[in-house]
Structure formats: structure tokens, C-alpha cells
Design a protein around this motif. Structure first.
Motif, PDB file in Angstrom:
ATOM      1  N   ALA A  70      -7.458  -3.881  10.128  1.00 14.15           N
ATOM      2  CA  ALA A  70      -8.858  -3.489   9.935  1.00 14.15           C
ATOM      3  C   ALA A  70      -9.220  -3.593   8.460  1.00 14.15           C
ATOM      4  O   ALA A  70      -8.376  -3.346   7.594  1.00 14.15           O
ATOM      5  N   PRO A  71     -10.457  -3.958   8.158  1.00 14.66           N
ATOM      6  CA  PRO A  71     -10.893  -3.970   6.754  1.00 14.66           C
ATOM      7  C   PRO A  71     -10.756  -2.561   6.166  1.00 14.66           C
ATOM      8  O   PRO A  71     -11.263  -1.602   6.740  1.00 14.66           O
ATOM      9  N   ALA A  72     -10.023  -2.463   5.078  1.00 14.66           N
ATOM     10  CA  ALA A  72      -9.759  -1.161   4.456  1.00 14.66           C
ATOM     11  C   ALA A  72      -8.981  -1.384   3.165  1.00 14.66           C
ATOM     12  O   ALA A  72      -8.619  -2.504   2.823  1.00 14.66           O
ATOM     13  N   THR A  73      -8.696  -0.294   2.498  1.00 13.00           N
ATOM     14  CA  THR A  73      -7.808  -0.310   1.332  1.00 13.00           C
ATOM     15  C   THR A  73      -6.429   0.133   1.794  1.00 13.00           C
ATOM     16  O   THR A  73      -6.294   1.141   2.493  1.00 13.00           O
ATOM     17  N   TYR A  74      -5.414  -0.616   1.407  1.00 15.67           N
ATOM     18  CA  TYR A  74      -4.031  -0.322   1.776  1.00 15.67           C
ATOM     19  C   TYR A  74      -3.197  -0.132   0.516  1.00 15.67           C
ATOM     20  O   TYR A  74      -3.532  -0.657  -0.545  1.00 15.67           O
ATOM     21  N   ARG A  88       0.863  -0.901  -5.265  1.00 17.07           N
ATOM     22  CA  ARG A  88      -0.359  -1.607  -5.589  1.00 17.07           C
ATOM     23  C   ARG A  88      -1.383  -1.362  -4.484  1.00 17.07           C
ATOM     24  O   ARG A  88      -1.015  -1.302  -3.307  1.00 17.07           O
ATOM     25  N   LYS A  89      -2.643  -1.248  -4.867  1.00 13.64           N
ATOM     26  CA  LYS A  89      -3.714  -1.156  -3.882  1.00 13.64           C
ATOM     27  C   LYS A  89      -4.107  -2.575  -3.471  1.00 13.64           C
ATOM     28  O   LYS A  89      -4.181  -3.468  -4.315  1.00 13.64           O
ATOM     29  N   LEU A  90      -4.354  -2.758  -2.187  1.00  8.84           N
ATOM     30  CA  LEU A  90      -4.808  -4.040  -1.673  1.00  8.84           C
ATOM     31  C   LEU A  90      -6.023  -3.793  -0.791  1.00  8.84           C
ATOM     32  O   LEU A  90      -5.970  -2.990   0.143  1.00  8.84           O
ATOM     33  N   ILE A  91      -7.116  -4.459  -1.105  1.00 11.56           N
ATOM     34  CA  ILE A  91      -8.345  -4.330  -0.336  1.00 11.56           C
ATOM     35  C   ILE A  91      -8.433  -5.502   0.631  1.00 11.56           C
ATOM     36  O   ILE A  91      -8.408  -6.660   0.212  1.00 11.56           O
ATOM     37  N   VAL A  92      -8.525  -5.190   1.926  1.00  8.01           N
ATOM     38  CA  VAL A  92      -8.705  -6.208   2.956  1.00  8.01           C
ATOM     39  C   VAL A  92     -10.165  -6.164   3.374  1.00  8.01           C
ATOM     40  O   VAL A  92     -10.670  -5.123   3.788  1.00  8.01           O
ATOM     41  N   LYS A  93     -10.843  -7.305   3.219  1.00  4.95           N
ATOM     42  CA  LYS A  93     -12.282  -7.399   3.563  1.00  4.95           C
ATOM     43  C   LYS A  93     -12.483  -7.615   5.045  1.00  4.95           C
ATOM     44  O   LYS A  93     -11.665  -8.177   5.717  1.00  4.95           O
TER      45      LYS A  93
END
Length: 93
Positions: A70-74, A88-93
């Protein structure tokens, strides 16, 4: 030792370790590269702390696929064979 950083730019830890996570934000495919040590394990968590995926790796560079997520910050935890951990933060659009 655990090193935590923000989004979008390479971060240099105190001891000279460099972990790259790109592109960020991403549509789901991202590359993780370690400049100074072999990556041994990658764990991906949502912001609630739930483990989404865990992979055993033995490489300086690897690709992760979150295209079905799902689009979110991981939060991506990268463990080196030296035992050091980087988050590390990874943002999935």
C-alpha cells in the motif's frame, strides 16, 4: 549500533558507513547499496512497527520490490555483516 536517517539524500554515519536507498519516493522498486560493508539482512516495517518483509542478503547492492504494498511510508532496516544496523525511511507512492 543503529543509524537512523531521513528521506531522499544519502546519509553518512559517524564511522564513515554510507547506505543509499533510491529512488525515494518510489513506485515500489528501490535499490539499496552499501559502500562500506556487505548487507546481510533487510527488514521492512510499517510505521506501526509491523514487519512487512524480511530478506537475507549477501551483497553490496540489492533491489527491493514493494510494488504490491500500500502507498505509505516504510522503515527499511539494513543490517551489515559487521552487525551494524541502519534505518532508512522509504516512501511508496
Amino acid at each position: 549500533t543503529v543509524h537512523v536517517s531521513g528521506v531522499g539524500i544519502p546519509d553518512f554515519a559517524e564511522q564513515g558507513e554510507m547506505i543509499l536507498l533510491y529512488p525515494n519516493p518510489t513506485d515500489g522498486q528501490a535499490i539499496i547499496r552499501s559502500e562500506n560493508g556487505l548487507i546481510s539482512e533487510i527488514s521492512i516495517f510499517d510505521l506501526a512497527g509491523k514487519l512487512i518483509r524480511n530478506s537475507i542478503v549477501h551483497a553490496y547492492q540489492t533491489e527491493i520490490d514493494l510494488s504490491s504494498a500500500a502507498p505509505a511510508t516504510y522503515l527499511v532496516q539494513i543490517k551489515l555483516e559487521t552487525g551494524e544496523k541502519f534505518v532508512r525511511k522509504l516512501i511508496v507512492k
